[in-house]
Design an enzyme around this catalytic site. Sequence first.
Site: not given
Length: 751
Positions: A159, A324, A415, A417, A465-466
Amino acid sequence: MKPITLLFLFLFGVTSVSFSQSHVIPTPQFYEQSPGESFKFSILIADITGLPKGTSDVLLSWNNTFRHLVEKKSDAIPVALKVRLHQTTEKHPENDFYELSFNGKFADIQYTTPASLLYAYSTLLQLIEDEGNQLSIHPFTLKDHAQFPWRGLHLDVCRHFFTVDEVKRYIDIMSFYKYNTFHWHLTDDQGWRIEIKKYPLLTEIGAYRDSTLNDHYNTSPRTWNTEHYGGFYTQEQIKEVVRYASDRGVTIVPEIEMPGHARAALAAYPQLSCTGMQQPVTGLWGVFDDIFCSKQETISFLQDVLTEVIELFPSEYIHIGGDEAPKTRWKACEKCQNNIRNHQLKDEHELQSWFIRQMDEFLTKKGRKLIGWDEILEGGLSPNAAVMSWRGEEGGIAAANEQHEVVMTPGSHCYFDHYQGDSQTEPLAFGGYTPLEKVYAYNPVPAGISAENKQYILGAQANLWTEYIADFKQVEYMVYPRALAMIQNTWSENKPDYQTFIQTLSNRQFDLLKAWNVNYALSFAKPVFQITKEDRGIVITGTSIEKNPVNMALKCTSQKKGKELIIMGSSIYFSRSGSDTKTYRITAFENKFHSSSTINFINHKGIGLDIEFITPPNKRYAHNLESTLIDGILGARPWNGSQWLGFNQGNVEFIVRTDEKINYKSVIASALNATTSWIHLPESIIVYASDDGNNWKEIARQKVTGEQTKIALKGKHKQLKFVYTALEAIPEGMPGEGYKPFTFLDELIFE
Ligand code: ACM
Ligand code: ZN
């Protein structure tokens, strides 16, 4: 009527936590101070001849970072450090067992693995006190080993892209804190980041995108940054990073996402999708229908990719993603449907399971192990697969009970993020709320696993996650100090309580992080406001993270300058406004970390009214039930789970009681519009009035068109009944279509 009354609760002295433990993170399994005085010295001299070059280079680089802990400019009084291989072979050698001691003359490291030598040195550095112009160590003995073999941190470089030097720095600090697994998320919809010689377009095309979403996914309308953005690692660079990590006792687990999160790969090779449609690398986040087709051509392609990946990464585990992956395209694809028929599969979930099995067999033949996100359980778990449990703990429990290996990384606790503080004052983040204290409370072994299957829990991992993390400073802000809380959970069997942990951060660890120049967050230290409903009013109390009251300053912002009121106290009682609505800014101050928090308080005519809920809220979103709608504080945006009351049973009904007949001109009712989280505005609000609670008369009815609805009221009444009519079901084409929507409510501002 006086607008406010103040209760003064000043603090006299602050309680301090006494220390029987070292300030080392992660907490060693056994540490004991020996009798005697601290020994003062000015230089630590370690005999590192005979160590492998990689290891001695790491020790020297740490000496550089922590020069102030190994060398002072005063007369050289040395402490010698002996480093030797541990002679006993029995205890925990597989989990990086080491012993370390200082007897007042020399320090002694006995290690069992190369990593355990580094860990011993990290521990030693943390035990050296910096006394300005000299150093000191108190004599001690220490035995230590890791509780879990998988102590992971993850980084999404898709990302947003991070350079080789940044990735090395990430690994460096991990290693100092005894993390041993770096999960490198190398491919995703927004970028393919690893050179594959056989398929050069993966990086020529797949590593770059021409648009990136500005702001949050939920912000409307969406706007785009159209800069050409991207990057990738050459195979030479990857080898260099793998070697660098290996010198630091860190195994890199590469992740190649399949069959979902494949848009970047499909931009390069559209023939690997079900439709063959040419689409660009996407700059939007989320989950996409276009995934790898299950046809043989794609299977062969991915096995070719894995062949090169295996050459580069010596790790036992290879991560194949698996999360996903919508089945929309597979349902409509002749080749995928043929696969289902030919392999006698029940549905597309079993097809995904079959797809993963192709990779499992391939990796197993090559002597490696497959690991994937917990969706790989759907349709049946492949025989040798290990599971990374991210959608809660259920996947991990199920896999361990089937005697498959598991790494725990539930979104609720792992997480990074997610927000670590109030979303209104924190930099933009994905959502959620995972503060330091919650991370610290995490136990990698979930309840629900039988005693004999606990051995399948390899450990735990935190993920970064970015999507909303564009630079490395922000990476560090999200990871530290939460990573220090997380390592306590996977390393220590006897972690101290949270308050002691915080003392350790302030007394020792932040100085070490400063020496690394780490951009750590102090969000956890912000004071919090506790709200309690009182008779005819609300009490707001500021408390520190140590749960002590803190001082607050109050400023009325709705009056002209010069008439501002500034008052100190730790607890403030606001009685219900008898006249016009007034707004205040309340700031709470915390001394130890020099942090503060601010809220806006709206004092209106409805503050502290009694509310009886006829429709009960969802238990997860019932925070401060009795006061949330009448506490003068608006729900936070972006929504972070608290400060709102959430309902999901259709219409919402409640009664507001006044203590006398009151004539309200109007009420402003707030509701949240966050459709990606299945939260929809109500359709309308109807208000009924009664004096006895039996006979109700409709007095107002208003269509809802935005988040704030002003409703004119008439007459004098003792009780008002509010009915919010909700949509029957979430409309087609929206997230959660067909399900009952959530209705989220906050303040009712009476005027
Ligand atoms: C994930 O967060 N999609 C594994
Ligand atoms: Zn297909």
